[in-house]
Design an enzyme around this catalytic site. Structure first.
Site, PDB file in Angstrom:
ATOM      1  N   HIS A 326       0.844  -1.187   0.000  1.00  0.00           N
ATOM      2  CA  HIS A 326       0.000   0.000   0.000  1.00  0.00           C
ATOM      3  C   HIS A 326       0.880   1.239   0.000  1.00  0.00           C
ATOM      4  CE1 HIS A 326      -2.975   2.973   1.505  1.00  0.00           C
ATOM      5  NE2 HIS A 326      -3.835   2.204   0.879  1.00  0.00           N
ATOM      6  N   ASP A 385      -8.215  -4.310  -0.116  1.00  0.00           N
ATOM      7  CA  ASP A 385      -8.652  -4.979  -1.338  1.00  0.00           C
ATOM      8  C   ASP A 385      -8.450  -6.481  -1.277  1.00  0.00           C
ATOM      9  OD1 ASP A 385      -9.446  -2.636  -2.701  1.00  0.00           O
ATOM     10  OD2 ASP A 385      -7.380  -2.196  -3.222  1.00  0.00           O
TER      11      ASP A 385
END
Length: 449
Positions: A326, A385
């Site tokens: 991320h 996700d």
């Protein structure tokens, strides 16, 4: 000349004349992607709305830290855990908090829920004229078009006073689930040959339950399903001002354009697979792993296959473990942790416990595979996700709706940031690009080859 042939012939010229020497980016200290060389984001604004924390700086060095996400200073963990403990849905309360900066009383929340219910139905003729007559094979595209079409149904569309923008944002937040559901049904019917089911929203059941009700032919859902989706919406409602779609919203809002244009622009950003479509790639990758890893509890076999993914030998050959890593979070993504914990009971009810165990094994081993294969010591974690697509799959939600659900939640954050930009921004966002082309004389048409 046929346009395809023309474009094919000119492709090489277009690429050549738009290729910039990579060394020039370092030469001019260019902040590509508005990122610093250490990966941290360039500070371009201030916000009170959302903050994603994943590292600290110590004497100029980026130090990995446990992830934290706060909405207006309140930990997302506290919001989620409180609504779960009180056995109620919390997305609408979260919307109220993001918009107004304070939590509603019980009476205020009831009034706000009633207000949202009063606007959940689309205007008369909207579904027939704006959705059914031009069905799109992509629901995000249809949602963006529906938002832009809403401009024509607003007699005061261009007014950027805070009162009017609040009105517009509340209406869009209420209508997003219906726009998405009807857009999906049009796609399923006209592009996939399925039976057409158009369900209108129901009062007093909230956003998550309404969405499940509208996308299912029999309108049926369980309370657990609605609760899990409600938590997912809370976790996706906001993520700071720097994520691509929210920053797009800030940029467009700074031009003082109308609300529908600003929200549609954010939607167009989210539609991109590098942003809102990532959870679809996770589901596809995990299905590939399930097919090719024989023992889902064998650490060595899982690591070996993950290394093959990283070496571009299998799956889509992009060399990426989707859902891993991320831009901000390093040690952990609090959204992923909360969503995984919330999904446990759903996995048990739906018979997906074995699959959830595989997801957890891949989460645990992704760092091992990455660091060994890349000879790296980077601290990375799975992001939201990684689990959101799995949750939607357990909810029997079609893959084409994964990104629209993200938008259904994030329109709350976009709305809050639009208001903040109008109140406190004040300047047209206009960063600089350094021109590196050489000066070239004009060539008369008779002298061109």
């Amino acid at each position: 000349m046929d346009i395809e042939k023309y474009v094919s012939r000119m492709k090489g010229t277009a690429v050549l004349n738009n290729t910039i020497n990579p060394a020039l980016y370092a030469k001019y200290n260019t902040k590509r992607g508005l990122r610093n060389s250490d990966g941290s984001g360039v500070v371009v604004g201030l916000s009170q709305i959302g903050d994603a924390h994943g590292y600290i700086f110590d004497e100029g060095t980026l130090i990995p830290d446990e992830g934290r996400l706060t909405y207006r200073g309140v930990l997302i963990n506290d919001i989620v855990n409180n609504v779960l403990r009180e056995k109620r849905h919390g997305f609408e309360e979260t919307v109220y908090f993001l918009l107004f900066g304070e939590f509603p009383s019980s009476t205020e929340l009831d009034e706000f829920n009633d207000l949202l219910d009063s606007y959940r139905n689309l205007p008369p003729g909207f579904t027939e004229d704006m959705i059914m007559k031009a069905p799109s094979n992509d629901v995000m595209n249809k949602l963006a078009r529906s938002v832009l079409a809403s401009y024509s149904y607003d007699s005061n569309a261009d007014d950027v006073s805070i009162e009017n923008v609040l009105r517009q944002c509340i209406i869009l937040i209420a209508r997003f689930p219906t726009m998405i559901a009807h857009g999906y049904e049009a796609k399923a019917h006209y592009h996939e040959g399925k039976s057409l089911f158009i369900h209108n929203p129901a009062p007093k059941i909230g956003t998550a339950a309404n969405f499940l009700r509208m996308i299912r032919p029999d309108k049926k859902y369980t309370e657990l399903e609605a609760t899990v989706l409600d938590i997912a919406l809370i976790l996706h409602a906001e993520h700071g001002g720097g994520n691509n779609s929210t920053f797009t919203n800030h940029v467009v809002t700074s031009a003082y354009t109308d609300t529908y244009s600003a929200i549609a622009a954010a939607l167009c950003s989210m539609k991109g697979p590098k942003h809102g479509g990532a959870n679809i790639k996770v589901v596809q990758m995990m299905e590939n792993i399930m097919e090719n890893v024989h023992d889902w509890n064998d650490d060595d076999e899982i690591v070996t296959y993950l290394k093959k993914i990283l070496r571009k030998e299998v799956f889509d050959k992009a060399g990426l473990i989707y859902g891993y890593g991320h831009a901000i979070y390093t040690k952990s993504d609090p959204r992923a942790i909360l969503l995984k914990e919330t999904a446990r009971s759903l996995a048990s009810e739906k018979g997906f416990t074995k699959e959830l165990n595989l997801f957890e094994n891949v989460e645990r081993l992704a760092g091992v595979a990455f660091n060994q294969e890349r000879n790296s010591d980077r601290v990375l974690c799975v992001n939201v996700d990684f689990y959101s697509g799995f949750v939607y799959r357990m909810l029997n939600i079609p893959t084409t709706l994964y990104t629209p659900i993200f938008a259904l939640a994030r329109v709350a954050g976009w709305s809050a940031h639009r208001i903040e930009e109008l109140v406190s921004g004040g300047k047209l966002i206009r960063p600089a690009y350094r021109v590196v082309s050489e000066k070239t004389p004009y060539i008369s048409i008779k002298d061109r080859k």
